[in-house]
Scaffold this motif. Structure first.
Motif, PDB file in Angstrom:
ATOM      1  N   ILE A   1       0.831  -1.198   0.000  1.00  0.00           N
ATOM      2  CA  ILE A   1       0.000   0.000   0.000  1.00  0.00           C
ATOM      3  C   ILE A   1       0.868   1.253   0.000  1.00  0.00           C
ATOM      4  CG2 ILE A   1      -1.780   1.244   1.306  1.00  0.00           C
ATOM      5  CD1 ILE A   1      -2.145  -1.835   2.506  1.00  0.00           C
ATOM      6  N   ALA A   2       1.911   1.262   0.831  1.00  0.00           N
ATOM      7  CA  ALA A   2       2.807   2.416   0.921  1.00  0.00           C
ATOM      8  C   ALA A   2       3.971   2.248  -0.045  1.00  0.00           C
ATOM      9  CB  ALA A   2       3.329   2.561   2.340  1.00  0.00           C
ATOM     10  N   ALA A   3       4.372   3.346  -0.650  1.00  0.00           N
ATOM     11  CA  ALA A   3       5.529   3.354  -1.548  1.00  0.00           C
ATOM     12  C   ALA A   3       6.760   3.845  -0.787  1.00  0.00           C
ATOM     13  CB  ALA A   3       5.240   4.251  -2.754  1.00  0.00           C
ATOM     14  N   GLU A   4       7.898   3.868  -1.465  1.00  0.00           N
ATOM     15  CA  GLU A   4       9.160   4.211  -0.800  1.00  0.00           C
ATOM     16  C   GLU A   4       9.168   5.643  -0.289  1.00  0.00           C
ATOM     17  OE1 GLU A   4      13.982   3.847  -1.537  1.00  0.00           O
ATOM     18  OE2 GLU A   4      12.576   3.342  -3.134  1.00  0.00           O
ATOM     19  N   ASP A   5       8.381   6.529  -0.904  1.00  0.00           N
ATOM     20  CA  ASP A   5       8.378   7.913  -0.440  1.00  0.00           C
ATOM     21  C   ASP A   5       7.819   8.025   0.979  1.00  0.00           C
ATOM     22  OD1 ASP A   5       5.810   7.289  -1.202  1.00  0.00           O
ATOM     23  OD2 ASP A   5       5.600   8.901  -2.666  1.00  0.00           O
ATOM     24  N   HIS A   6       6.970   7.077   1.360  1.00  0.00           N
ATOM     25  CA  HIS A   6       6.456   7.075   2.722  1.00  0.00           C
ATOM     26  C   HIS A   6       7.557   6.700   3.709  1.00  0.00           C
ATOM     27  CE1 HIS A   6       3.707   6.130   6.078  1.00  0.00           C
ATOM     28  NE2 HIS A   6       2.892   6.954   5.469  1.00  0.00           N
ATOM     29  N   LEU A   7       8.415   5.764   3.321  1.00  0.00           N
ATOM     30  CA  LEU A   7       9.576   5.407   4.129  1.00  0.00           C
ATOM     31  C   LEU A   7      10.506   6.612   4.275  1.00  0.00           C
ATOM     32  CD1 LEU A   7      11.457   3.366   5.568  1.00  0.00           C
ATOM     33  CD2 LEU A   7      12.279   2.680   3.299  1.00  0.00           C
ATOM     34  N   MET A   8      10.645   7.384   3.218  1.00  0.00           N
ATOM     35  CA  MET A   8      11.487   8.571   3.271  1.00  0.00           C
ATOM     36  C   MET A   8      10.935   9.595   4.263  1.00  0.00           C
ATOM     37  SD  MET A   8      12.255   8.900  -0.822  1.00  0.00           S
ATOM     38  CE  MET A   8      12.952  10.540  -0.679  1.00  0.00           C
ATOM     39  N   ARG A   9       9.618   9.689   4.360  1.00  0.00           N
ATOM     40  CA  ARG A   9       9.014  10.604   5.326  1.00  0.00           C
ATOM     41  C   ARG A   9       9.364  10.193   6.755  1.00  0.00           C
ATOM     42  NH1 ARG A   9       2.848  12.063   4.433  1.00  0.00           N
ATOM     43  NH2 ARG A   9       2.631  10.000   5.372  1.00  0.00           N
ATOM     44  N   PHE A  10       9.338   8.901   7.005  1.00  0.00           N
ATOM     45  CA  PHE A  10       9.719   8.397   8.327  1.00  0.00           C
ATOM     46  C   PHE A  10      11.151   8.792   8.663  1.00  0.00           C
ATOM     47  CE2 PHE A  10      12.328   4.861   9.982  1.00  0.00           C
ATOM     48  CZ  PHE A  10      12.001   4.951  11.328  1.00  0.00           C
ATOM     49  N   LYS A  11      12.069   8.550   7.731  1.00  0.00           N
ATOM     50  CA  LYS A  11      13.475   8.851   7.987  1.00  0.00           C
ATOM     51  C   LYS A  11      13.693  10.348   8.192  1.00  0.00           C
ATOM     52  CE  LYS A  11      15.377   4.841   5.553  1.00  0.00           C
ATOM     53  NZ  LYS A  11      16.257   4.375   4.451  1.00  0.00           N
ATOM     54  N   ALA A  12      12.969  11.162   7.452  1.00  0.00           N
ATOM     55  CA  ALA A  12      13.091  12.612   7.600  1.00  0.00           C
ATOM     56  C   ALA A  12      12.608  13.050   8.981  1.00  0.00           C
ATOM     57  CB  ALA A  12      12.304  13.324   6.505  1.00  0.00           C
ATOM     58  N   SER A  13      11.546  12.420   9.487  1.00  0.00           N
ATOM     59  CA  SER A  13      11.042  12.752  10.825  1.00  0.00           C
ATOM     60  C   SER A  13      12.053  12.381  11.901  1.00  0.00           C
ATOM     61  CB  SER A  13       9.721  12.021  11.085  1.00  0.00           C
ATOM     62  OG  SER A  13       8.698  12.500  10.243  1.00  0.00           O
ATOM     63  N   VAL A  14      12.672  11.211  11.765  1.00  0.00           N
ATOM     64  CA  VAL A  14      13.670  10.787  12.747  1.00  0.00           C
ATOM     65  C   VAL A  14      14.867  11.726  12.734  1.00  0.00           C
ATOM     66  CG1 VAL A  14      15.242   8.935  13.437  1.00  0.00           C
ATOM     67  CG2 VAL A  14      12.918   8.390  12.699  1.00  0.00           C
ATOM     68  N   GLU A  15      15.245  12.205  11.552  1.00  0.00           N
ATOM     69  CA  GLU A  15      16.355  13.164  11.462  1.00  0.00           C
ATOM     70  C   GLU A  15      16.084  14.387  12.331  1.00  0.00           C
ATOM     71  OE1 GLU A  15      19.330  13.363  10.178  1.00  0.00           O
ATOM     72  OE2 GLU A  15      19.377  11.397   9.204  1.00  0.00           O
ATOM     73  N   LYS A  16      14.835  14.835  12.370  1.00  0.00           N
ATOM     74  CA  LYS A  16      14.484  15.992  13.184  1.00  0.00           C
ATOM     75  C   LYS A  16      14.600  15.679  14.678  1.00  0.00           C
ATOM     76  CE  LYS A  16      13.251  18.875   9.887  1.00  0.00           C
ATOM     77  NZ  LYS A  16      13.905  20.187   9.680  1.00  0.00           N
ATOM     78  N   LEU A  17      14.321  14.450  15.066  1.00  0.00           N
ATOM     79  CA  LEU A  17      14.381  14.065  16.472  1.00  0.00           C
ATOM     80  C   LEU A  17      15.809  13.837  16.954  1.00  0.00           C
ATOM     81  CD1 LEU A  17      11.398  11.528  16.577  1.00  0.00           C
ATOM     82  CD2 LEU A  17      11.401  13.873  17.435  1.00  0.00           C
ATOM     83  N   LYS A  18      16.716  13.581  16.051  1.00  0.00           N
ATOM     84  CA  LYS A  18      18.090  13.254  16.422  1.00  0.00           C
ATOM     85  C   LYS A  18      18.771  14.379  17.187  1.00  0.00           C
ATOM     86  CE  LYS A  18      20.750  11.308  13.309  1.00  0.00           C
ATOM     87  NZ  LYS A  18      21.338  10.920  12.004  1.00  0.00           N
ATOM     88  N   ARG A  19      18.348  15.625  16.953  1.00  0.00           N
ATOM     89  CA  ARG A  19      19.053  16.745  17.584  1.00  0.00           C
ATOM     90  C   ARG A  19      18.862  16.784  19.098  1.00  0.00           C
ATOM     91  NH1 ARG A  19      14.349  19.160  15.409  1.00  0.00           N
ATOM     92  NH2 ARG A  19      13.386  20.834  16.660  1.00  0.00           N
ATOM     93  N   PHE A  20      17.892  16.025  19.621  1.00  0.00           N
ATOM     94  CA  PHE A  20      17.684  15.995  21.058  1.00  0.00           C
ATOM     95  C   PHE A  20      18.592  14.968  21.746  1.00  0.00           C
ATOM     96  CE2 PHE A  20      13.540  17.253  19.175  1.00  0.00           C
ATOM     97  CZ  PHE A  20      13.601  18.574  19.542  1.00  0.00           C
ATOM     98  N   HIS A  21      19.234  14.111  20.967  1.00  0.00           N
ATOM     99  CA  HIS A  21      20.233  13.172  21.484  1.00  0.00           C
ATOM    100  C   HIS A  21      21.193  12.849  20.337  1.00  0.00           C
ATOM    101  CE1 HIS A  21      21.094   9.216  23.889  1.00  0.00           C
ATOM    102  NE2 HIS A  21      22.133  10.022  23.811  1.00  0.00           N
ATOM    103  N   PRO A  22      21.970  13.829  19.907  1.00  0.00           N
ATOM    104  CA  PRO A  22      22.743  13.668  18.667  1.00  0.00           C
ATOM    105  C   PRO A  22      23.970  12.782  18.766  1.00  0.00           C
ATOM    106  CG  PRO A  22      23.186  15.803  19.644  1.00  0.00           C
ATOM    107  CD  PRO A  22      22.081  15.189  20.458  1.00  0.00           C
ATOM    108  N   SER A  23      24.423  12.483  19.981  1.00  0.00           N
ATOM    109  CA  SER A  23      25.682  11.736  20.095  1.00  0.00           C
ATOM    110  C   SER A  23      25.518  10.234  19.932  1.00  0.00           C
ATOM    111  CB  SER A  23      26.331  12.023  21.453  1.00  0.00           C
ATOM    112  OG  SER A  23      25.516  11.518  22.496  1.00  0.00           O
ATOM    113  N   LYS A  24      24.293   9.737  20.049  1.00  0.00           N
ATOM    114  CA  LYS A  24      24.126   8.281  19.998  1.00  0.00           C
ATOM    115  C   LYS A  24      24.093   7.791  18.542  1.00  0.00           C
ATOM    116  CE  LYS A  24      19.237   7.106  19.715  1.00  0.00           C
ATOM    117  NZ  LYS A  24      18.235   6.151  20.197  1.00  0.00           N
TER     118      LYS A  24
END
Length: 376
Positions: A205-228
């Protein structure tokens, strides 16, 4: 201004031993964030109730203030804790047509906060000619007076407070490419939990662009714990979805039940202590109280729903603030898999009958076999 003064809120309510541990973690998170932003500084040290970033750019205060555990941050000038030193420092501040003096004092001194406000205020009024306005002045001059040192500042960047990431139990965060789940993940990070993102890739049902949205969201969250080292579990749901498409009413409940079963296995493998979702009460058919009871029965792990009582507008506003709303707005080829007549209130007995139409354990195992752990 030559340093950054960092204040914390919730941490200060803890016992001495717990507070000491959390301050140590927060100090590390501040160092991590400054290095992530390529900011130069000398050190991060702690004094009672505060952390001081030595010799950092004033502009770095905004990045520091974003961190869970930080109540606020201010670019400051370090002074001797004497009224004459405070007066001399105030003389260097560019004063507008009106000003206010505000002092927070801790420790033993031969003057009070009111003494500072009165004496420095009179001094500033004499040399500047500006009017005193304690409601909405054009210029605030504020002092944080400690035992041996004092700090002067004119601006404050508010933070989320809470606990530093890593101070509480780690959790599996179910994150899609949508608006809600990244906000939910952030909320538990704000309470000190590190997260392991889990994405259910709803092929075909979902295409690869939906997976890209997930990864982009996680990138935004990384700044709250960037060293791990950020790694996520990506679960290919193709076989599960193909099996479920033959079911009409109750399909989404089974889908979510299986998701929680998979998440439980991942949590066990990673020694995580719970599962986080972006569910909000009655927002979707699967998120009524009775249906959440059914889907939650898939696991003995606690399921945390930090957005449970929030409205969509409030969640969207927070997503905009975090920067994850833009990722959720990326066009996606995903089509809904919800049936035309979804089950909004399914009894526990009816749900048990529905589960017998498929082999849940087998579908969970198949999905786990098609799961990969990927660096983000």
């Amino acid at each position: 201004m030559d340093h950054i003064l960092v204040r914390y809120g919730d941490i200060g309510t803890k016992s001495a031993s717990v507070r000491g541990r959390m301050v140590k973690i927060l100090r590390q998170r501040i160092e991590d964030r400054l290095e992530y932003e390529d900011e130069e500084y000398d050190s991060v040290t702690d004094i009672p109730g505060r952390l001081i970033v030595k010799n950092a750019r004033p502009e770095a205060s905004e990045a520091v203030a974003e961190l869970p555990g930080v109540a606020s941050a201010s670019p400051v000038k370090e002074l001797e804790s004497e009224i004459e030193a405070l007066k001399n420092a105030a003389e260097d501040v560019e004063i507008g047509e009106s000003f206010g003096i505000d002092t927070n004092r801790s420790g033993s001194h031969d003057f009070s906060s009111m003494d500072v406000n009165r004496e420095v205020g009179t001094f500033v009024q004499d040399f500047s000619g500006a009017e005193v306005d304690l409601d909405d002045p054009e210029t605030w001059i504020k002092f944080d007076v400690r035992d041996e040192k004092a700090f002067m500042y004119t601006e404050t960047f508010e933070g989320p407070s809470g606990m530093p990431v890593g101070a509480a139990d780690p959790l599996a965060a179910l994150i899609s490419g949508g608006i809600d789940s990244p906000v939910a993940a952030y909320e538990v990070m704000k309470r000190g939990s590190d997260i392991t993102p889990v994405y259910f890739y709803n092929r075909p049902i979902a295409a690869e662009d939906h997976l890209m949205r997930f990864k982009a969201s996680v990138e935004k969250l990384k700044r709250f714990h960037p060293s791990k080292d950020w790694e996520a579990y990506i679960v290919d749901m193709k076989e599960v979805n193909e099996e479920l498409m033959d079911i009409g009413r109750g399909r989404m409940l089974l889908h979510r039940y299986i998701m929680f079963g998979i998440a439980e296995k991942i949590a066990e493998q990673e020694n995580l202590q719970g599962i986080v979702t972006g569910e909000a009460l009655s927002q979707k058919s699967s998120q009524t109280s009775s249906n959440m009871r059914n889907t939650s029965s898939a696991t003995d792990f606690p399921i945390h729903r930090p957005l449970l009582t929030r409205g969509k507008a409030e969640i969207t506003e927070k997503a905009r603030e975090l920067g994850t709303f833009e990722e959720a707005s990326i066009d996606s080829a995903c089509r809904t898999m919800a049936p035309e007549s979804p089950a909004t209130r399914m009894s526990n007995g009816d749900f048990e009958k529905l589960k017998r139409r498929i082999d849940v354990d087998e579908l969970v195992e198949k999905a786990l076999e098609n799961t990969r752990k990927e660096e983000i």
